[in-house]
Structure formats: C-alpha cells, structure tokens
Design a protein around this motif. Structure first.
Motif, PDB file in Angstrom:
ATOM      1  N   ALA A 121     -33.970  15.712 -35.944  1.00 49.27           N
ATOM      2  CA  ALA A 121     -34.195  14.308 -36.268  1.00 49.27           C
ATOM      3  C   ALA A 121     -33.516  13.884 -37.557  1.00 49.27           C
ATOM      4  O   ALA A 121     -33.185  12.700 -37.723  1.00 49.27           O
ATOM      5  CB  ALA A 121     -35.697  14.035 -36.367  1.00 49.27           C
ATOM      6  N   THR A 166     -34.106   5.213 -32.469  1.00 49.98           N
ATOM      7  CA  THR A 166     -33.317   5.700 -31.343  1.00 49.98           C
ATOM      8  C   THR A 166     -32.062   4.857 -31.173  1.00 49.98           C
ATOM      9  O   THR A 166     -31.954   3.741 -31.679  1.00 49.98           O
ATOM     10  CB  THR A 166     -34.122   5.675 -30.026  1.00 49.98           C
ATOM     11  N   ALA A 176     -38.522   9.137 -28.440  1.00 47.50           N
ATOM     12  CA  ALA A 176     -37.145   9.632 -28.359  1.00 47.50           C
ATOM     13  C   ALA A 176     -37.081  10.722 -27.296  1.00 47.50           C
ATOM     14  O   ALA A 176     -37.673  11.796 -27.460  1.00 47.50           O
ATOM     15  CB  ALA A 176     -36.702  10.166 -29.711  1.00 47.50           C
ATOM     16  N   SER A 194     -39.661   8.135 -21.847  1.00 45.32           N
ATOM     17  CA  SER A 194     -39.753   9.426 -22.525  1.00 45.32           C
ATOM     18  C   SER A 194     -41.031  10.163 -22.133  1.00 45.32           C
ATOM     19  O   SER A 194     -41.020  11.379 -21.910  1.00 45.32           O
ATOM     20  CB  SER A 194     -39.708   9.212 -24.042  1.00 45.32           C
ATOM     21  N   PHE A 205     -28.772   6.601 -36.884  1.00 41.36           N
ATOM     22  CA  PHE A 205     -29.272   5.404 -36.201  1.00 41.36           C
ATOM     23  C   PHE A 205     -29.522   4.275 -37.193  1.00 41.36           C
ATOM     24  O   PHE A 205     -29.300   3.101 -36.884  1.00 41.36           O
ATOM     25  CB  PHE A 205     -30.560   5.729 -35.436  1.00 41.36           C
ATOM     26  N   GLU A 254     -38.488   2.418 -23.348  1.00 43.82           N
ATOM     27  CA  GLU A 254     -37.975   3.704 -23.820  1.00 43.82           C
ATOM     28  C   GLU A 254     -39.104   4.712 -24.017  1.00 43.82           C
ATOM     29  O   GLU A 254     -38.985   5.882 -23.632  1.00 43.82           O
ATOM     30  CB  GLU A 254     -37.226   3.487 -25.137  1.00 43.82           C
ATOM     31  N   SER A 255     -40.216   4.289 -24.595  1.00 44.48           N
ATOM     32  CA  SER A 255     -41.310   5.228 -24.863  1.00 44.48           C
ATOM     33  C   SER A 255     -41.958   5.715 -23.575  1.00 44.48           C
ATOM     34  O   SER A 255     -42.287   6.901 -23.448  1.00 44.48           O
ATOM     35  CB  SER A 255     -42.359   4.575 -25.770  1.00 44.48           C
ATOM     36  N   VAL A 275     -24.412  10.865 -28.708  1.00 45.72           N
ATOM     37  CA  VAL A 275     -25.575  10.083 -28.279  1.00 45.72           C
ATOM     38  C   VAL A 275     -25.155   9.005 -27.290  1.00 45.72           C
ATOM     39  O   VAL A 275     -25.801   8.794 -26.258  1.00 45.72           O
ATOM     40  CB  VAL A 275     -26.270   9.444 -29.497  1.00 45.72           C
ATOM     41  N   THR A 287     -39.447   4.143 -31.337  1.00 52.23           N
ATOM     42  CA  THR A 287     -39.989   4.339 -29.991  1.00 52.23           C
ATOM     43  C   THR A 287     -39.937   5.817 -29.664  1.00 52.23           C
ATOM     44  O   THR A 287     -39.469   6.628 -30.470  1.00 52.23           O
ATOM     45  CB  THR A 287     -39.188   3.531 -28.948  1.00 52.23           C
ATOM     46  N   ARG A 330     -35.445  14.191 -28.489  1.00 51.42           N
ATOM     47  CA  ARG A 330     -36.284  14.931 -29.430  1.00 51.42           C
ATOM     48  C   ARG A 330     -37.583  15.394 -28.772  1.00 51.42           C
ATOM     49  O   ARG A 330     -38.084  16.480 -29.065  1.00 51.42           O
ATOM     50  CB  ARG A 330     -36.574  14.049 -30.647  1.00 51.42           C
TER      51      ARG A 330
END
Length: 556
Positions: free
Chosen positions: A32, A75, A305, A266, A39, A262-263, A356, A303, A308
């Motif tokens: 991270a 992100t 990732a 994931s 980012f 996104e969350s 990325v 949010t 990760r």
C-alpha cells in the motif's frame, strides 16, 4: 454484521491467528505504501494525503466494515473523479465532497440498499473500468517520460499534446521509468523473488539509483511536493457552506456510487477467495464512516482495494487484525521514514500506475467479451468506455445503466405473449364436455409475462384484435407476476373500448398482488361478474351462462 465482532465470534481473533494476520498486514502495508502515494499524486493532491487516507480509512473499514478481510484506501478508480474535483474546486472542495460522499454511503448502508448497487450490469462496469485504465495510463505519460506540463482540458486535447511533445522526453526520467517497469513486470516471474512486493522493490531500487546519480532533470517527490511531514495529521474541520454543498453534490454522489461499486466488488472477490459471505449493508456503513473521517485528517476518498484485499488473503489474512496492522505499519513509516520519501522519482510512481492501469483495463477480458457478448451488450460496453474516456465518468455510468435498462425492458417486452387457447389445449384447461368449448362467441386468452408499460401495446393489440362474433374474452392472468400503473390504465381503456363494441372481459387466476391492484384501480366494476375468477373454467362457465340466458341478461 460488523466485521470485527463477526471475526471475534468466529474465533478468528484468538492468539493462534495473530501471526498470520500480522504478517499479512505487514505485507499489505508494504504494497500500500507506494500505491497510496501514487494514487494521491495522480488525483492532484500531495503524496502524504494518500498515506493519511490508507491509515484512517483502512482502520475504519477493518473495524466497522462488512467483510473481515477487506483492505481499504485510495484506489485507481477514483483518480478520474478526484483529479477533476481538485481542478475545479480545489483540495478543500475535494475534502468536502468526500465527507458528503461518506454521509451518502452511510445512509445507503443504514437504509439497507447494499444489494441495489449490484444491479449495475457487467458491461457498464467493464466499460468504465477499462476507460479509467486508459485515462490513468495516458495521464502518467508526463511523469514517466519527463514531458512538459500538459495543456488542454479534455482527454483528446491532452493526448494530442502529449503525442506532439513525445520528442521532448527526458532521457534520464524515461530510463528510470523503463527500469521501474522492468522490475514491476519481471520480479513477480522470478522464482524465489515473486513474494517480494514488486512496487516496493521498484520504489526502493529506482530511488537508490536516483540517490546515487542525482539526475538533475528527474522530478522527485521532494522537488515537486517538498518533504513528507513527519508525524500524524491533525484534525481539521472543513469550512462547509450551503453554496459549497450545492456545488459539490454531483461529485459527492459520483464518489459515493463509485466507492460503493468498488468496495462491494472487492468484497465479492474476497468472498470467492475465502468462502465467507460479507454483509453489503454493513460494508457501506464502514465505507461511509471511512470517507467521513479521512478528509477530516487530511485524506481523500477511499474504498475497498481489490488487489490489496487479495494480497491480504493470499498471505494468510483472515480477520480485521490484518487491516489494522496494515494501518499501523503506515503510521510507523510516517513517523520514522518520511524524510526518505523526498528522493522517490515520480517516474517510478508513474510506472506503478501503468501496471495499475493495465490491470484495471482488463484488456484480456474485453477481448474475450468481443466474441461472447450479444451485440447490444457490446454496444453498452463501448458506449460506456467512450463516454468515460472522452466525456465524464458519471455521464458514462448513467447513460450505460439507462441503455442497459432500456435493453432489458425491450427484451422483457418482447418475451410477453398473449396466446389464444384453442383445440385440445383449451379443452384440457377448461375441463368441460367435449365440444362444449368450441364456441365462437367466447375466446380464452392467456397473458404470459409482466404486464407493464413496455408490454402494453402488445397486450392491448391482442385484446382489440378479436372477431366480430366474440362477445366475451376470458383473460387468464396466472402467468402475470405484476402489473404497473401504466398497464392498469391501459387495461381500463381497453375494457371501455371493448364494452362499447359489446364485448366483456372476464379475468381469472390473478395472484394476490395483481388482484389487489385491479381492485384498488376500480376495474372490477368493468369486468364480467365484477370479480376475478379462481379458474379459467369458472370464468368460462359464467360467461357461457350469461350468453345463453335469454332476455336482457344476454344483451352484453
């Protein structure tokens, strides 16, 4: 359920699980570190703000989220939105928009709307993530090649400027960028070294090269942003006014919706890797709190990732302890190693974002989908992609979802049928004496599918296109799951038109929802028998009895 409490009840906070989660948290923290700074810079803010976000949001989501292995932070998906907000409203505007987005996410979770986010179709998600990948890739050319400040407001203007100025690239900067890219691509494929986080290895090695040779033309974090502050951020309440809130409501919703998508994506990926199940509503609550807290401590939007989170799981993380350790590791980096970050070349961060962007674009998936998806889905995908790149992410998602909804409505309405029952099928349904069902003055129609605004024309056309000899239509509703207001209005109009021609309609076999709506609309006064019959046989016999009865009763 709150992830930390759920993990405790499952026994995952016991001492025997500590080592695996601590090691996983340290590895995720290492991964991270460069990503958070990259980012942040790509979003138009200082690199330390990315670290603040990873610390505050990562801790909040690990404790309050709905997935016990979720790792949150800044992100790549946010870069397009956040950089636009910073350019138009400044960093202060971004922090207010992020705080507002946190409130929206919190409300979505408390109102239990987590499942609604899943209704966004895959072609739309693939289209806008691929578009974001292209924007991130092109957006990093300047730092990767050492080009002049980019001119232009729109993507095509910026791209044309970069292409025109490629000949002005800085050899030293480009060389460091290429070295970084080689490390990022080759290291994961070298046996024995694949477990070393490639972004960290590239960051350390290329920074050492710059520290040794001190290329004056190479932009670094120190030369571009100054030294990273040593220590933790202080609490700062932004100056919120009604005018600011109105100006930023659009960006806030965009950040909230993208953060929710996104969350939850994931969390779904994490579920597939662990066999567990996340709580989507609690996840939105956790993300909401994270995005409310992060800007109050100098951070930006955060949010879940995916990369990760997957790294956490692959290295043995199975509880929120790993996410907490990841945040603690970044705190130690800020306290002990912040001055060293000034030597990091921007080219290495650009190379990390190149990778990325490639992963976000899902180029392999996009190519496979060209052979597999129907033409309409491909159109939705490419329209969303084009609008993301050349117009605006929010516009792209909105139009993509609208197109997908229109396509679904068309397919649904095309599947709605009104069939005439006759012959043996009619005899079997009515279960009356042979030959009794062969009447020309009664027709039995069966409606198959939802009766709603998109299927009104097909249904009403079938009701109107009946021979002159027909006096009663028995309409079976046993295959109708629901009716909407448009359909009820259309049915009322059709009943009145048929009544003027001397034709009655008998309804049968409607479910409770449909029956309730028909009664509430007052349509029972317009149908044969002023009721909805339980069976088609009962409706047919009632209609036949009315027609066969002499005198005024037969004058329908």
């Amino acid at each position: 359920m709150i992830a930390l409490l759920e993990a405790g009840r499952a026994g995952l906070l016991n001492r025997r699980h500590w080592l695996n989660n601590v090691l996983a948290g340290l590895i995720v923290g290492v991964v991270a570190l460069p990503l958070a700074m990259a980012f942040a810079i790509a979003s138009g803010v200082k690199p330390e703000q990315g670290l603040y976000t990873a610390i505050v949001a990562g801790l909040a989501v690990s404790v309050l989220g709905g997935s016990r292995v979720q790792i949150a932070g800044p992100t790549g998906a946010f870069i397009v939105i956040l950089s636009g907000v910073v350019a138009q409203h400044g960093v202060a505007g971004l922090q207010i928009a992020t705080l507002m987005a946190g409130v929206i996410l919190l409300l979505l979770g408390l109102l239990r709307l987590g499942a609604v986010i899943r209704f966004i179709p895959d072609p739309v998600i693939v289209g806008f993530t691929a578009g974001i990948g292209v924007i991130i890739w092109v957006g990093q050319w300047r730092d990767f090649f050492g080009l002049p400040v980019v001119q232009g407001q729109y993507f095509h203007e910026k791209l044309w400027f970069l292409l025109q100025n490629l000949s002005a690239l800085d050899p030293a900067t480009t060389g460091l960028g290429i070295l970084s890219l080689i490390i990022l691509l080759v290291l994961p494929r070298v046996r024995g070294l694949s477990r070393i986080p490639a972004p960290l290895a590239a960051l350390v090695l290329v920074t050492l090269v710059q520290a040794v040779f001190r290329f004056e033309s190479v932009a670094t974090i120190g030369s571009s942003f100054g030294a990273l502050p040593t220590g933790l951020p202080s609490f700062q309440w932004p100056q919120i006014t009604l005018t600011r809130v109105v100006e930023l409501i659009g960006p806030a919703f965009a950040i909230a919706m993208l953060g929710a998508i996104e969350s939850l994506l994931s969390a779904v990926v994490a579920d597939s890797m662990t066999g567990a199940r996340h709580d989507s509503n609690q996840e939105l609550v956790g993300q909401g709190v994270a995005n409310m807290l992060a800007p109050l401590f100098g951070g930006i939007a955060a949010t879940g990732a995916i990369a990760r989170t997957a790294t956490n799981i692959r290295n043995g993380g199975n509880s929120p302890l790993a996410g907490i350790v990841h945040a603690a590791f970044l705190v130690l980096v800020l306290l002990l190693l912040a001055p060293l970050a000034a030597y990091i070349p921007l080219a290495v961060l650009a190379a990390i974002l190149f990778v990325v962007a490639w992963n976000m674009s899902q180029a392999g998936l996009v190519l496979r989908l060209q052979r597999r998806l129907p033409a309409a889905d491909l159109l939705i995908l490419w329209v969303t992609f084009a609008l993301t790149v050349f117009a605006d992410l929010v516009v792209a998602v909105n139009i993509g979802v609208v197109l997908a909804m229109l396509y679904v409505l068309k397919r649904t309405s095309d599947g709605v049928r009104v069939r005439l029952l006759e012959g043996r099928e009619l005899q079997r349904v009515l279960d009356v004496e042979p030959g009794a069902s062969a009447r020309e003055d009664i027709r039995v129609l069966v409606l198959e599918g939802p009766y709603f605004f998109a299927s009104v024309d097909a249904v009403n056309r079938a009701l109107q296109e009946v021979p002159e000899a027909v006096r009663v239509i028995v309409l079976r509703l046993n295959y109708v799951p629901f009716m909407d207001a448009t359909a009820l209005q259309a049915l009322e109009t059709a009943l009145d038109d048929l009544a003027r021609r001397g034709v009655q309609v008998a309804l049968s076999e409607a479910n409770e929802r449909v029956s309730r709506k028909v009664r509430r609309m007052g349509l029972l006064a317009r149908v044969h028998g002023r009721r909805i019959y339980d069976t088609a046989t009962e409706a047919w016999l009632s209609a036949a009895g009315g027609l066969d009865r002499p005198g005024p009763a037969n004058a329908i």
